[in-house]
Design a protein around this motif. Structure first.
Motif, short mmCIF file in Angstrom:
data_model
loop_
_atom_site.label_atom_id
_atom_site.label_comp_id
_atom_site.label_asym_id
_atom_site.label_seq_id
_atom_site.Cartn_x
_atom_site.Cartn_y
_atom_site.Cartn_z
N SER A 263 0.82 -1.22 0.00
CA SER A 263 0.00 0.00 0.00
C SER A 263 0.85 1.27 0.00
O SER A 263 0.37 2.35 -0.28
CB SER A 263 -0.91 -0.01 1.22
OG SER A 263 -0.10 -0.03 2.37
N ALA A 264 2.14 1.14 0.33
CA ALA A 264 2.99 2.34 0.39
C ALA A 264 3.45 2.70 -1.02
O ALA A 264 3.82 1.83 -1.80
CB ALA A 264 4.20 2.08 1.27
N VAL A 265 3.39 3.95 -1.34
CA VAL A 265 3.78 4.40 -2.68
C VAL A 265 5.27 4.72 -2.67
O VAL A 265 5.73 5.55 -1.90
CB VAL A 265 3.00 5.66 -3.07
CG1 VAL A 265 3.32 6.06 -4.50
CG2 VAL A 265 1.52 5.41 -2.90
N VAL A 266 6.02 4.02 -3.53
CA VAL A 266 7.46 4.22 -3.55
C VAL A 266 7.79 5.68 -3.86
O VAL A 266 8.65 6.29 -3.24
CB VAL A 266 8.12 3.32 -4.61
CG1 VAL A 266 9.62 3.54 -4.64
CG2 VAL A 266 7.82 1.87 -4.34
N GLU A 267 7.05 6.24 -4.80
CA GLU A 267 7.32 7.63 -5.19
C GLU A 267 7.03 8.60 -4.05
O GLU A 267 7.46 9.74 -4.09
CB GLU A 267 6.47 8.00 -6.40
CG GLU A 267 6.88 7.23 -7.63
CD GLU A 267 5.82 7.30 -8.73
OE1 GLU A 267 5.01 8.23 -8.69
OE2 GLU A 267 5.83 6.42 -9.59
N GLY A 268 6.26 8.14 -3.09
CA GLY A 268 5.93 9.01 -1.97
C GLY A 268 7.02 9.07 -0.91
O GLY A 268 6.94 9.85 0.02
N MET A 269 8.04 8.23 -1.07
CA MET A 269 9.13 8.23 -0.10
C MET A 269 10.14 9.29 -0.50
O MET A 269 10.23 9.66 -1.66
CB MET A 269 9.82 6.87 -0.07
CG MET A 269 8.91 5.72 0.22
SD MET A 269 8.24 5.83 1.86
CE MET A 269 6.51 5.81 1.50
N ALA A 270 10.91 9.76 0.45
CA ALA A 270 11.97 10.71 0.09
C ALA A 270 13.10 10.57 1.08
O ALA A 270 12.86 10.39 2.28
CB ALA A 270 11.42 12.13 0.12
N VAL A 271 14.31 10.63 0.57
CA VAL A 271 15.44 10.56 1.49
C VAL A 271 15.39 11.78 2.40
O VAL A 271 14.98 12.86 1.98
CB VAL A 271 16.81 10.52 0.76
CG1 VAL A 271 17.06 9.17 0.16
CG2 VAL A 271 16.91 11.59 -0.27
N GLY A 272 15.77 11.57 3.62
CA GLY A 272 15.76 12.66 4.57
C GLY A 272 14.51 12.69 5.43
O GLY A 272 14.44 13.42 6.40
N ARG A 273 13.51 11.87 5.07
CA ARG A 273 12.30 11.85 5.88
C ARG A 273 12.46 10.92 7.07
O ARG A 273 13.30 10.04 7.07
CB ARG A 273 11.15 11.36 5.01
CG ARG A 273 10.13 12.45 4.88
CD ARG A 273 8.94 11.89 4.24
NE ARG A 273 8.79 12.50 2.95
CZ ARG A 273 7.85 12.13 2.11
NH1 ARG A 273 7.05 11.15 2.41
NH2 ARG A 273 7.74 12.75 0.97
N TYR A 274 11.59 11.12 8.04
CA TYR A 274 11.71 10.31 9.25
C TYR A 274 10.74 9.15 9.27
O TYR A 274 9.60 9.28 8.84
CB TYR A 274 11.42 11.17 10.48
CG TYR A 274 12.49 12.17 10.72
CD1 TYR A 274 13.79 11.76 10.87
CD2 TYR A 274 12.20 13.52 10.77
CE1 TYR A 274 14.79 12.67 11.07
CE2 TYR A 274 13.19 14.44 10.97
CZ TYR A 274 14.48 14.01 11.12
OH TYR A 274 15.47 14.90 11.32
N VAL A 275 11.19 8.05 9.81
CA VAL A 275 10.30 6.93 10.07
C VAL A 275 10.57 6.44 11.49
O VAL A 275 11.62 6.69 12.06
CB VAL A 275 10.53 5.77 9.06
CG1 VAL A 275 10.10 6.17 7.68
CG2 VAL A 275 11.97 5.33 9.06
N VAL A 276 9.59 5.75 12.03
CA VAL A 276 9.74 5.19 13.37
C VAL A 276 9.57 3.68 13.26
O VAL A 276 8.59 3.20 12.71
CB VAL A 276 8.69 5.77 14.33
CG1 VAL A 276 8.76 5.08 15.67
CG2 VAL A 276 8.90 7.26 14.49
#
Lengths: 192, 570
Positions: B47-60
């Motif tokens: 369900s996660a969109v690869v294009e919606g990811m960006a380097v520098g963003r935070y995940v937990v």
């Protein structure tokens, strides 16, 4: 609707054969889900993988004729040697629960084989654990059989069963990740 | 108190605990491998969109034991269960086939670098020392999470920007820590280094974390200057009247720009020491022999050595001069002397140099700094002459540093008050901190000795690879806008553990208003959309203008005179 297919003539834990006298429309159909009562459990489920008509010396003689008389052909439809239906065991029901495993004991000979209703088909295909039991039989047209079964299950769900096709397709993609050509062939057979 | 709470709870119905609220959100994916040193591999959920990811963003990442691993995305990749699928891709024009394969045989993969860990019942983020187990779910960091890590704005913390795609979250820089060690602002030209620096300086001045001495090469910090979008931005002096003083080397240029100047800096030839010239040796092309000769000349000719050297170049002298005598004695080679004279001839063009000093510039600056008034030194037209910039910056810094050392030692000895921490801002820093000279120059010394004498540097530079490695490794906080030269990127990460993953992040920054901040003043590296240096910031640091000023005026009048229809008490 439940229809009688025939009586068991040979059986083992993994497969059994049923004899029937005549072919009726839709019965027996390749890839359809069938059931037979069994000793150690409520009933055993199987998929029809083969429908076979053995010859006899008389048929061979008649077949050699240019134009066999109509009454002889009609007579052949009520066969002495029954039509043999091959069934692959894919699970069983015990105390109301459906298990996608091999049953503890095979069905007994002359037990009656029935087709399953749409509701039973939907219930049985609610999980995909039986895929492995089907796909592992490389000597059978396993892929075709599974595809036929999935198409029927999708239809039974109504509206083309797109969601069902998709989740079944994904499970197949997981199981057949290492054999992409085989996967592609099955997916093409079950796409809406 | 607790009773009151429960009554309120009855009324509003209890809020679900924070953790429960978060688990409702759908995970981005699961951890499938990795290590602490190289970062974690995360298989993206369908369900996660690869294009919606960006380097520098935070995940937990939620670990098994209730720990939450706060991590940063360092790479986004495509992967497949079977490499054969790359050679014979399925017929994706069929939507069914495409949907089946997406997320099953082909999927997105993230590389995330765990930075901090939040224990289940602890509020304080700690550096990460382990990794979560296989299949730990990975969630997008919520605003709450990010706020938790970067703390709230208070006296020490200054709002510098928002993390990527989280406009409502504020990243705060710990200014106390920022000035505690030398810091750097890097980025290639046109990426907003100056704006970033100005924002940081505004923060330091507002929160009085330290007093600043800014060598303003391009006259951008003191008074109004033009942003690239043609609009004007306010200088620090306009924002902090009374707290910032502007000095200039080029009064004429300051006048033209109608910059308000408090003091014109003049340096006498007799105040220049060979050490000050030594710093320019690379630029002037002075050889070791010539540098040796400088020291010798200073010894022999006394305080007015430069004046005498430069006078010699001009014809019309009578009788043998001191230099002639030195030449006759054979102490000095004629060629060497000629070269020195020719090279120092440049000083004549520097209008701020005069034969004799009339004022003690260093004393004057110290006086301001002691009163906690920040000093901006505008270079006017000399800003384009690197020699002038380096000469003056070095000249002043050496002497101010000396006084700080003196005071600090005094403070230690006699338990007097320590001098206010001083931050010296220099631009084109690689010219001062070049590996060949960084060891000898005052800037190299300041960078290396950390805060021992309460003096630190704020280095603004576009070519960090030109800065001595030892100095770079001592830089506490690095604020880095886009850099694309491989050597510069490597240089910025000198002395930073786990830097290799962050390189990707740095090389992918936007050219404008984005910066990677890492080091001493932030709990973990962070990519921020930097705040705009504009009216909002002006207002926050206490500057009022226009309608707001009128309103303030009206309020003050009201306080003094009461309502218009107020007729008195009797």
């Amino acid at each position: 609707m439940e229809l009688q297919v025939g009586r068991i003539i040979r059986s083992s834990t993994t497969r059994f054969a049923v004899g029937c006298q005549v072919l009726r429309p839709q019965v027996p159909a390749f890839g359809s889900l069938v059931k037979v009562p069994a000793v150690g459990c409520d009933q055993i489920y199987g998929l029809i993988h083969d429908v076979r008509m053995e010859d006899d010396p008389f048929v061979q003689q008649v077949a050699a004729l240019d134009s066999p008389p109509a009454e002889v052909i009609e007579d052949q439809r009520r066969r002495q040697v029954p039509i043999e239906v091959g069934v692959l065991v894919v699970g069983y029901q015990h105390q109301g629960e459906i298990y996608h495993r091999l049953p503890p004991q095979p069905p007994l000979s002359l037990d009656v084989l029935h087709t399953c209703t749409s509701e039973e088909l939907v219930a049985f295909t609610g999980q995909f654990d039986y895929f492995r039991l089907v796909l592992d039989n490389r000597d059978l047209p396993a892929d075709e059989m599974l595809a036929a079964n999935l198409r029927a299950a999708a239809e039974a769900r109504g509206g083309g069963g797109e969601g069902f096709r998709l989740s079944a397709g994904r499970e197949l993609a997981r199981l057949l990740a290492l054999d992409l050509y085989r996967l592609d062939a099955i997916l093409r057979r079950i796409r809406p | 108190m607790s009773e009151e709470n429960s009554a309120l709870d009855d009324f509003f119905s209890k809020r679900p605990p924070a953790a429960e609220m978060q688990t409702e959100s759908h995970p981005l994916g699961i951890v499938v491998g990795g290590s602490l040193s190289k970062g974690l591999d995360v298989k993206l959920d369908r369900s996660a969109v690869v294009e919606g990811m960006a380097v520098g963003r935070y995940v937990v990442v939620r670990g098994q034991t209730g720990r939450r691993f706060f991590s940063i995305i360092t790479d986004v990749a495509l992967d497949s269960t079977n490499p054969g699928i790359e050679k014979a891709p399925p017929d994706t024009s069929d939507p069914f086939l495409a949907q089946v394969h997406q997320g099953t045989s082909t999927f997105g993969r993230l590389e995330v670098s765990p930075m901090l860990v939040l224990d289940r019942d602890s509020d304080e983020p700690k550096p990460v020392k382990t990794v979560p187990a296989h299949f730990a779910p990975v969630y997008e960091a919520t605003e709450e999470d990010v706020n938790h890590v970067f703390g709230a704005e208070d006296e020490r913390h200054f709002y510098v920007g928002a993390p990527l795609d989280m406009e409502n979250v504020r990243v705060h820089l710990d200014l106390g820590r920022f000035v505690e060690r030398s810091s750097g602002v890097f980025g290639k030209s046109g990426t907003g280094k100056t704006f970033l620096t100005r924002t940081l300086l505004a923060g330091i001045i507002r929160q009085s974390s330290a007093v600043n001495l800014i060598f303003d090469m391009h006259n951008e910090y003191g008074w109004e200057s033009q942003a690239e979008g043609k609009h004007k931005v306010k200088g620090l002096r306009q924002l902090f009247p009374g707290k910032v003083s502007v000095m200039t080397l080029d009064a004429e240029s300051s006048r033209r720009r109608s910059s308000k100047v408090d003091f014109e800096v003049r340096i006498g030839y007799d105040q220049i020491e060979p050490e000050d010239v030594d710093m320019l040796s690379n630029m002037l092309g002075l050889s070791d022999v010539q540098i040796g000769a400088l020291y010798y000349l200073r010894r022999r000719l006394g305080k007015s050595w430069i004046e005498k050297l430069l006078a010699e170049g001009e014809a019309g002298e009578e009788g043998p001069t001191e230099l002639d005598i030195l030449l006759d004695e054979g102490k000095l080679h004629g060629g060497t002397l000629g070269a020195i004279q020719r090279k120092l001839g440049m000083f004549r063009r520097f209008g701020f140099l005069q034969p004799r000093a009339t004022e003690d510039v260093v004393g004057k600056i110290m006086e301001y700094l002691d009163r906690e008034i920040n000093v901006i030194l505008e270079f006017g037209r000399y800003g384009s002459t690197l020699e002038a910039y380096i000469l003056v910056a070095n000249y002043l810094t050496r002497r101010i540093h000396q006084r700080y050392v003196h005071r600090k030692e005094e403070a230690l000895g006699r338990e007097m008050e320590e001098p206010t921490p001083l931050v010296i801002t220099i631009e084109e820093a690689h010219k001062f901190l070049d590996p060949s000279i960084a060891r000898q120059t005052i800037f190299g010394t300041i960078a290396r000795e950390l805060r021992k004498y309460n003096v630190t540097l704020l280095i603004v530079d576009q070519r960090p690879s030109g800065i001595d490695e030892e100095v770079m490794s001592q830089i506490g906080t690095r604020v880095t806008a886009l850099l694309d030269n491989e050597a510069d990127i490597r240089a910025v990460f000198t002395g930073v553990s786990g830097a290799s993953e962050l390189r990707q992040v740095l090389a992918r920054l936007d050219t404008r208003q984005q910066a990677l901040i890492l080091g001493h003043a932030v709990p973990m590296p962070v990519v921020v959309q930097t705040r705009t240096y504009g009216p909002e910031l002006y207002a926050e640091v206490g500057h009022v203008e226009g309608d707001a000023l009128q309103e303030k005026h009206r309020k003050n009048v009201h306080m003094m005179q009461g309502d218009e229809d107020f007729e008195g008490f009797d």
